[in-house]
Structures are given as structure tokens and as C-alpha cells.
Design an enzyme around this catalytic site. Structure first.
Site, PDB file in Angstrom:
ATOM      1  N   ASP A   1       0.613  -1.358   0.021  1.00 40.41           N
ATOM      2  CA  ASP A   1       0.376  -0.215  -0.032  1.00 40.41           C
ATOM      3  C   ASP A   1       1.291   1.207  -0.191  1.00 40.41           C
ATOM      4  O   ASP A   1       2.037   1.155   0.485  1.00 40.41           O
ATOM      5  CB  ASP A   1      -1.275  -0.056   1.188  1.00 40.41           C
TER       6      ASP A   1
ATOM      7  N   HIS B   1     -13.868  -1.201  -6.438  1.00 46.73           N
ATOM      8  CA  HIS B   1     -14.536  -0.259  -7.095  1.00 46.73           C
ATOM      9  C   HIS B   1     -14.445   1.139  -6.581  1.00 46.73           C
ATOM     10  O   HIS B   1     -15.272   1.826  -6.477  1.00 46.73           O
ATOM     11  CB  HIS B   1     -15.375  -0.387  -5.602  1.00 46.73           C
TER      12      HIS B   1
END
Length: 342
Positions: A202, A249
Site C-alpha cells: 500500500d 470499486h
């Protein structure tokens, strides 16, 4: 004789109108630490709680009466106490605390939702200034950042536990959680599978925020970090499982395909890709949680929630095989898409 059809009830519409009232009752009670006060002193009356909060009795009585009607409080003699649901999920510091998600939705989502028509007109997010920032994830306010990732962890923990029972990782040894900020999936999957180790990939500041979660879980020997940007940096190779949890998403179709290609390139032959999401039905008429989350992506991102068949098509195009969709019931996802790299 022709039967006379009874008119449809208006109550579903009325309940939709009341949705804002319900959410603000919960948000306000949580922000005022009403449930924490009742944990300390069960059975307090409205007047006693008002004194503890430094407020007048009338509004406090109205608030806790509504909380009781919602199942958040229950009567205890002349006063009230927390219900078991509230005691488990809304007390700060609890293992299953989801109040972080309540704060995220209140602070990040609601302002954008109140400008939903603007998002429809412009096809741009309204929860943040897309003229000044490039994405939802580049906010530099440390308080907002920590609140956001704490909220994501709150709904990811129970979801990860359900997913751990839905997929079989007993023969897997090395997992990479791409965009795994918060660490909930890596932590819960490592707890469920003692032979599994995990790498969280990340952004650097997200890795820094997540480090303490891993330390608190006592898993620093099995969970490591690789800071990076999955649009700019190649993913580390050699893993036999790659997880994308509530990642796709956030992005449009072209970027989703790009992420899937990067995962394919990084995955070891024979490895699995797991996509955990709130999947929209292929018929695009439900379920409610997935469709509302998709609409939330309109005000939060440039993405949306996708169908299982959309993921299947993209995965096959990239080169994955044996695509399978396994439904489950959890707060942050309703299923997992599983694909294998030949």
C-alpha cells in the site's frame, strides 16, 4: 368478477425518508459517547445522562428514547442500559468495535451524499475537491486519515473472518494484500491459517498507519510491508495468493483492468487471485447494500461496484482461468471472486 387490487403501502417510501433521521440518531449518540456513558453507569435516567453530558434533559431524553426504539438502548428500571448489540459493536476499544465506520460515513460520506444531484450532473466526486486532489486517498489531514483507515478496519475485520471460512488457504504460504491498508484481512487470514504469511502492499503513509495494528495483533513475524503505488510500481512477485479487498470499486474499468494485469504478472503460476467486494447482481437490480455502495462510489471516487460477470470477463481476458464466485454475508462484502493463474 374482476378483483380489486389493494393499493401498495406507502410505508416503504416513508421508511426511506426516515433514513437520514435514523442515521443521525446513531451518529450523534456515538459522537456524544452516549453508549460509553451507559457502559460506565448502566441504568442512568435521561436526567442523569444529561448532567453527565452537560446538556439539558429534554433533548437528551428525546435522543435516548429514539435510541431505545432503534434497539441501541433498552429500559433498565427508571433508566436505560446498552443492548448486547451496542455493547459488542459500539464501545470504543472493543475487539468488534465498528464505531470507526460510523465516524467515516458521518465525516467523509454524508457531506458528499447531500450533494448527490451535483455528482449526477457532473459525474465527479462530491465528498472531496477533485479539482485540487487526484483521489480520495491523498488527503494530508492526519486526523482524517487515521479516522478513515480505522473505519475501514472496523468493517473489514468481521468480513475477513467470514471470507477465511469461505476460501481454503490451508495449502497457501505467501499472501499479498494489495491495497491492504488497515491490515484487517492480513491479520484475520493469518490468524485463521497459522502457516500463512502476508505482505501488505500500500501507499507508504498507509503502511505506517497499519504497522501498529500488526504490532497489536502480535504478528510482526508473519506480516510485512512493501510500500508502493500499484499504478506506478510493479507488485512484488512470487506470492501464491493475491488479495484485492474493496479495492476495485474505487476505480474505473480501465484502471481495474490495469490492476488485474499487475496481479497476474506478480502471481506465481498456479496461484490464486481473490477479489472481495460487494458484488452487484448480474441483473443490476440489487442487492441493496452493493447498489448503495456503488452509488457511494459516485460521490467518493470515479469507480462503482461491479457485477460478478464483469469481473469474470476481465479476469479471463487477462489470462486467469477457473473463475469462481462464492457468495457470503458480511458487512463489507457479499462474496469473493476466485481466479487461478495457469
Amino acid at each position: 368478477m374482476t378483483s380489486v387490487q389493494e393499493p401498495a403501502s406507502v410505508m416503504p417510501i416513508m421508511n426511506m425518508v426516515y433514513g437520514l433521521w435514523v442515521s443521525q440518531t446513531l451518529v450523534t449518540a456515538h459522537e456524544r459517547d452516549v453508549f460509553g456513558r451507559f457502559a460506565e453507569r448502566p441504568g442512568m435516567t435521561a436526567g442523569e445522562l444529561a448532567d453527565a453530558l452537560g446538556l439539558q434533559e429534554r433533548p437528551v431524553e428525546q435522543l435516548i428514547t429514539a435510541c431505545a426504539a432503534l434497539g441501541l438502548l433498552e429500559r433498565d428500571g427508571a433508566g436505560y442500559r446498552n443492548t448486547p448489540m451496542t455493547a459488542r459493536y459500539l464501545l470504543r476499544g472493543g475487539e468488534d468495535y465498528v464505531g470507526g465506520w460510523v465516524e467515516v460515513v458521518s465525516r467523509h460520506d454524508y457531506p458528499g451524499w447531500l450533494r448527490l444531484d451535483e455528482a449526477l450532473r457532473t459525474n465527479r466526486p462530491t465528498a472531496w475537491d477533485s479539482e485540487r486532489r487526484t483521489s480520495l486517498f491523498d488527503d494530508t489531514n492526519p486526523v482524517i486519515l487515521e479516522t478513515f483507515w480505522e473505519g475501514m478496519s472496523a468493517i473489514s475485520r468481521p468480513t475477513a473472518r467470514v471470507m477465511a471460512e469461505t476460501v481454503d488457504l490451508s495449502t497457501s504460504r505467501a499472501l499479498m494484500d494489495v491495497g491492504g491498508g488497515g491490515g484487517a484481512y492480513a491479520i484475520e487470514l493469518c490468524r485463521a491459517y497459522p502457516e500463512l504469511s502476508a505482505t501488505i502492499f500500500d501507499l507508504p503513509f498507509v503502511c505506517d498507519l497499519t504497522q501498529k495494528k500488526v504490532e497489536q495483533a502480535g504478528l510482526t513475524d508473519r506480516i510485512s510491508f512493501t510500500p508502493g503505488d500499484f499504478f506506478a510500481d510493479p507488485l512484488p512477485g512470487g506470492k501464491d495468493v493475491i488479495l484485492l479487498s474493496m479495492i476495485l470499486h474505487d476505480w474505473d474499468i480501465d484502471r481495474c483492468r490495469s490492476i488485474l494485469r499487475s496481479c497476474y504478472d506478480a502471481l506465481a503460476p498456479g496461484g490464486q487471485l481473490l477479489i472481495s467486494e460487494l458484488l452487484v447482481a448480474d441483473t443490476k437490480d440489487g442487492p441493496l447494500d452493493a447498489t448503495l455502495m456503488s452509488l457511494s462510489m459516485l460521490v467518493e471516487t470515479f469507480g462503482r461496484n461491479y457485477t460478478g460477470e464483469e469481473y469474470r470477463s476481465w479476469l479471463l481476458d487477462v489470462g486467469f482461468t477457473d473463475v469462481e464466485i462464492r457468495p457470503f454475508d458480511a458487512p463489507a462484502a457479499n462474496g469473493v471472486v476466485i481466479a487461478r493463474k495457469p
